[in-house]
Design an enzyme around this catalytic site. Structure first.
Site, short mmCIF file in Angstrom:
data_model
loop_
_atom_site.label_atom_id
_atom_site.label_comp_id
_atom_site.label_asym_id
_atom_site.label_seq_id
_atom_site.Cartn_x
_atom_site.Cartn_y
_atom_site.Cartn_z
N HIS B 57 0.83 -1.21 0.00
CA HIS B 57 0.00 0.00 0.00
C HIS B 57 0.86 1.25 0.00
O HIS B 57 1.92 1.30 0.62
CB HIS B 57 -0.89 0.03 1.25
CG HIS B 57 -1.86 -1.10 1.33
ND1 HIS B 57 -2.96 -1.17 0.52
CD2 HIS B 57 -1.89 -2.19 2.13
CE1 HIS B 57 -3.63 -2.28 0.83
NE2 HIS B 57 -3.00 -2.92 1.79
N VAL B 180 5.76 -17.28 24.50
CA VAL B 180 5.96 -16.56 25.77
C VAL B 180 4.70 -16.74 26.61
O VAL B 180 3.59 -16.46 26.17
CB VAL B 180 6.24 -15.08 25.50
CG1 VAL B 180 6.29 -14.28 26.81
CG2 VAL B 180 7.56 -14.93 24.74
#
Lengths: 423, 483
Positions: B57, B180
């Site tokens: 974009h 995590v």
């Protein structure tokens, strides 16, 4: 490092042959044998590492009836043809893929020995067909591992001896679907269900009885696969009854999509030649719209048995010999078009009123079960030929014997293949 | 074991190796920093980064003044330069934004002005005649539109791979399959508790995409919530490529950029995406309704397209939040940068975001010194506009395996597959191999090649992880560079 001279050598490789055959399956091999025995300088290219095409990994029997007049397993049939081609001295190039057409209209190939432009007087496309995969069938759901086609299944199991899974659902209930069931069962994979969107099995009753009876294999007719479930690996499929719209799921770790043949038409479409539905348009003598370019086998009728492909290959070879001798190409012809419920016809062009196609037969397929009724060949409201059939089965070969001479008007409009349901 | 070793303290731990995390890792690898990237997935770029429209974009329709608009603008030249250097397939066919109703046509001028404010001065209105002249296969009923010459297409797989590979060969530690689970403050640093052990780092950069709000909460914040927005897409056969030459955009709505049709760098044609708000962060299924909706829209925009064979369907989730803009926050005192809510422009903005994160770190007092001898990466060509090995006589002459095509649809050679199974960031699964080479991603979806390729992969099952191989080994060409 490559020197400039080296580079020029590589870029400039052009090979001259009389006939180039693209594809070392039954059609291509049978054509190469006949061309060789007619003394034509023929080269055959095959993109895989071995000759034989699909029969190499289709272990069941029934190959060779119409062309070799005996019954062989797929791998034996493939090996038989490969041996004949080698003995006949056909120039064979394995691991050689046709990728493009050059500006001169030559086919260009890639192989471990480099790029080659083939300046061939005649080219036969015999690239075969494949099964439409899950994605092209727009089956929604997750995209886990374990979703196969029969082709992939049989290669994994029979050529590479890799593990498949434990419990499979087979989508389709035509001949090839039962071939998939056979492969699964032989390799210790349980078949949880067969699913077809048609109201009945489209294979022989005997095959069905053997597979479904002995192994208590449930066949779900009028049923769609509406979702595939599972994140890493398939854990089931969701099915929907087309009539009641009831949904249920079947646990499995493997889904095999069978049939729904797509011809490998890329070289035909990029050539480009006129198409007839998914197939390149060819006449009785397997000539496309482009002079010198022929097409045979399941590229022009996806999919017929291997022996029908081989006989088509021989027809193409006779046609190529004619062309190499006389250099003539038909200027006009009428198109042969399939109208619903027919999906396609072979041949798809008529260029002469006298010459008949391979085995004197027109081949076609229907979308759904029909009958009884009449198959008609119609040109400008004139019925050229009509045959009565008690029943037409989808996903199964339909062949119509043509009379020695069809009263086709080669200056008029297309000939239409139509179905008239009996009252 | 890097991940299990609690003694060593990294300067920065980046959570997430999507295109944004990988871009940040690459940027940080140019400095004298010890950086670790913790990725929950099996490979880099396996979340939103791999399943999107692959559009580059310009940001012409971004909200003026937003961080998204700023970073898209900043990223544009960075990505152009980098793609050329690193060999990332990138093309700039330009976009045509098409108005199909008088209401949409009435918005064209406002969009043109918005583009001007966003610095896209080359955006201009086009008549219906001009639209049909440029795209003769466009469906009937187009009333006019905008030309956006800068809009482009990129390979969404090669991009994060290039960033991550460059980071790894310059010393960044990449830990895959490492989720995590919690983050504990520990004497001037953090202990990140992962599925594979503890990792200690002074700074935490949260680039966790669809989980970025969860990681933000681990750091004690309650700033935004990810509301996954699913986009389903259909990829059409390469034989459909003559039907369209530019990106065909609809007039955007506040919710979505809408359903577009675009060529891909591989020569396919893409139709999508849908925009469906979900609660499920793993809901990447395609649905009957979604695919039917796309086909119906496709039939309006480019009728001939839907008659072509479909090569693939897929779905991805955009990391949308309750806010319209990116959620990028730096807490200097906490030594924490949050890079969340990158909703649908992540590929295009990634390099701008990475540069911005470096600025934030610098402002927060992190000492950044350029590392000597930084090495660049050159990815192998996978795009149609690049010289692919199967067409390259010199490559085949130097290594005959580049002449043995295994994947016939995508013309992927044995040499390329072997390359992808080696190197600093080897493929570890069929999917990983597909993203690196395109093998099996073509029209037959593996009918011919998947057995051969499974066998090759089977032979090399579980190759060692990231850096245990010599990084020099199989990266096509690395330009040594001193700063």
């Amino acid at each position: 490092m490559t020197t400039p001279a080296h580079r020029a050598h590589w870029a400039g490789r052009v090979r001259q042959v009389d006939a180039l055959i693209v594809g070392g399956g039954p059609a291509g091999l049978a054509a190469s044998l006949m061309l060789r025995s007619a003394g034509v300088h023929v080269a055959l290219i095959e993109r895989e590492r071995s000759l034989g095409g699909i029969p190499r990994h289709s272990r069941h029997t029934g190959y060779g009836l119409r062309d070799l007049h005996r019954v062989l397993s797929g791998p034996s049939y493939a090996a038989h043809y490969a041996a004949l081609a080698e003995q006949a001295g056909v120039e064979i190039h394995l691991t050689t893929t046709a990728t493009d057409w050059s500006a001169e209209g030559h086919l260009v190939t890639t192989s471990p020995s480099g790029r080659v432009q083939w300046a061939a007087k005649a080219v036969l496309l015999a690239t075969g067909c494949r099964e439409r995969p899950r994605s092209a069938r727009l089956v929604p759901g997750d995209r886990p591992a374990g979703v196969l086609t029969t082709g992939t299944l049989q290669q994994l199991a029979d050529l590479f001896h890799l593990p498949i899974g434990e419990r499979a659902v087979v989508v389709g209930a035509e001949h090839v679907s039962f071939s998939a069931v056979h492969t699964l069962l032989t390799h210790g994979v349980a078949v949880a269900a067969m699913v077809t969107d048609q109201p009945a099995s489209q294979s022989y009753t005997l095959l069905r009885a053997l597979a479904c009876g002995r192994h208590r294999l449930p066949l779900h007719v009028d049923t769609d696969v509406v979702a595939i479930l599972g994140s890493e690996r398939v854990r089931g499929v969701e099915l929907e009854d087309r009539r009641s719209h009831a949904r249920w799921s079947v646990p499995c770790d493997t889904v095999v999509f069978t049939g729904a043949w797509v011809p490998d038409y890329e070289l035909a479409r990029t050539s480009p030649v006129a198409m007839s539905g998914p197939h390149p348009r060819v006449d009785q003598w397997l000539r496309t719209a482009r002079p010198g370019l022929f097409a045979a086998g399941n590229l022009v009728h996806a999919a017929e048995p291997a022996d029908v492909c081989a006989l088509g290959g021989r027809q193409a070879a006779r046609s190529i010999v004619q062309y190499l001798t006389h250099g003539e190409w038909p200027e006009r012809g009428v198109e042969l078009v399939a109208s619903d419920p027919f999906m396609w016809t072979h041949p798809s062009q008529l260029t002469s009123t006298l010459e008949r196609p391979t085995r004197g037969r027109l081949l076609t397929r229907v979308r759904h079960f029909l009958g009884p009724g009449v198959i008609e060949l119609v040109q400008s409201d004139r019925v050229l030929h009509a045959v009565r059939r008690p029943r037409l089965v989808p996903n199964r070969s339909i062949s119509i014997a043509l009379p020695a001479s069809l009263r086709v008007d080669l200056t008029a409009g297309p000939v239409e293949l139509r179905w008239r349901q009996a009252r | 074991m890097g991940a299990a070793d609690g003694k060593f303290t990294y300067d920065v731990a980046i959570v997430g190796a999507g295109v944004v995390g990988a871009a940040i890792a690459r940027e940080l690898s140019t400095y004298e920093l010890r950086t670790v990237v913790l990725e929950a997935g099996h490979d880099v770029g396996t979340g939103t980064s791999k399943a999107n429209t692959a559009i580059r974009h310009t940001g012409f329709d971004a909200k003026p003044g937003s961080l998204e608009a700023t970073l898209l603008k900043r990223a544009y030249p960075l990505l152009g330069d980098y793609a050329a250097r690193a060999g990332i397939p990138l093309e700039t066919p330009g976009a045509l934004l098409v108005a199909w109703s008088p209401e949409q046509l009435a918005r064209i001028d406002a969009l043109r002005l918005q583009a001007k404010v966003n610095g896209c001065d080359d955006v201009h209105a086009v008549s219906a005649e001009a639209l049909y002249a440029a795209e003769p296969k466009l469906g009937p009923g187009a009333l006019g539109g905008l030309a956006v010459p800068g809009e482009g297409i990129v390979c969404p797989f090669t991009m994060p791979l290039a960033f991550a590979t460059e980071a790894v060969i310059n010393g960044v530690r990449l830990e895959l399959d490492t989720a995590v689970e919690s983050i504990e403050p520990d004497a001037g640093a953090y202990e990140l508790v992962t599925s594979r052990g503890r990792v200690r780092a002074r700074w935490v950069v949260n680039a966790a995409g669809l989980s970025s709000d969860l990681v933000d909460r681990m750091m004690g914040h309650e700033r935004f919530t990810i509301h996954p927005r699913r986009g389903q897409l259909i990829v059409f056969d390469k034989l459909a490529s003559p039907l369209v030459s530019s990106i065909l955009l609809p007039v955007p709505t506040p919710v979505s950029k809408g359903v577009l049709i675009a060529p891909t760098v591989f020569g396919n044609v893409l139709l999508g995406p849908t925009a469906e708000d979900l609660d499920d962060r793993t809901g990447t299924q395609t649905t009957r309704e979604g695919l039917d909706d796309l086909l119906a829209k496709g039939r309006t925009i480019l009728p001939a397209l839907v008659d072509e064979e479909v090569t693939a369907t897929y779905a991805g989730l955009r990391a949308a939040t309750e806010y319209a803009d990116y959620q990028i926050h730096c807490d200097a005192a906490q030594r924490y940068v949050c890079v969340g809510g990158i909703r649908s422009t992540g590929l295009s903005a990634a390099m701008g975001i990475a540069a911005h994160v470096v600025d934030l770190l610098q402002d927060a007092g992190v000492v950044l010194r350029h590392a000597a001898g930084h090495r660049e990466v050159r990815m192998r060509p996978v795009g149609e506009s690049q010289q692919r090995p199967f067409r390259d006589n010199d490559a085949i002459a130097s290594r005959p395996e580049y002449g043995e095509i295994l994947c016939f649809c995508e013309r992927v050679t044995r040499g390329e597959v072997l390359d992808a199974l080696a190197g600093p960031l080897p493929a570890r699964s069929t999917d990983g191999l597909r993203r690196r080479t395109r093998a099996g991603l073509g029209r037959c979806q593996g009918f011919y090649c998947s057995a051969t390729i499974s066998a090759l992969l089977h032979d090399r099952r579980e190759p060692p992880t990231a850096q245990s191989r010599d990084a020099d080994d199989l990266v096509a060409s690395q330009v040594p560079r001193n700063r």
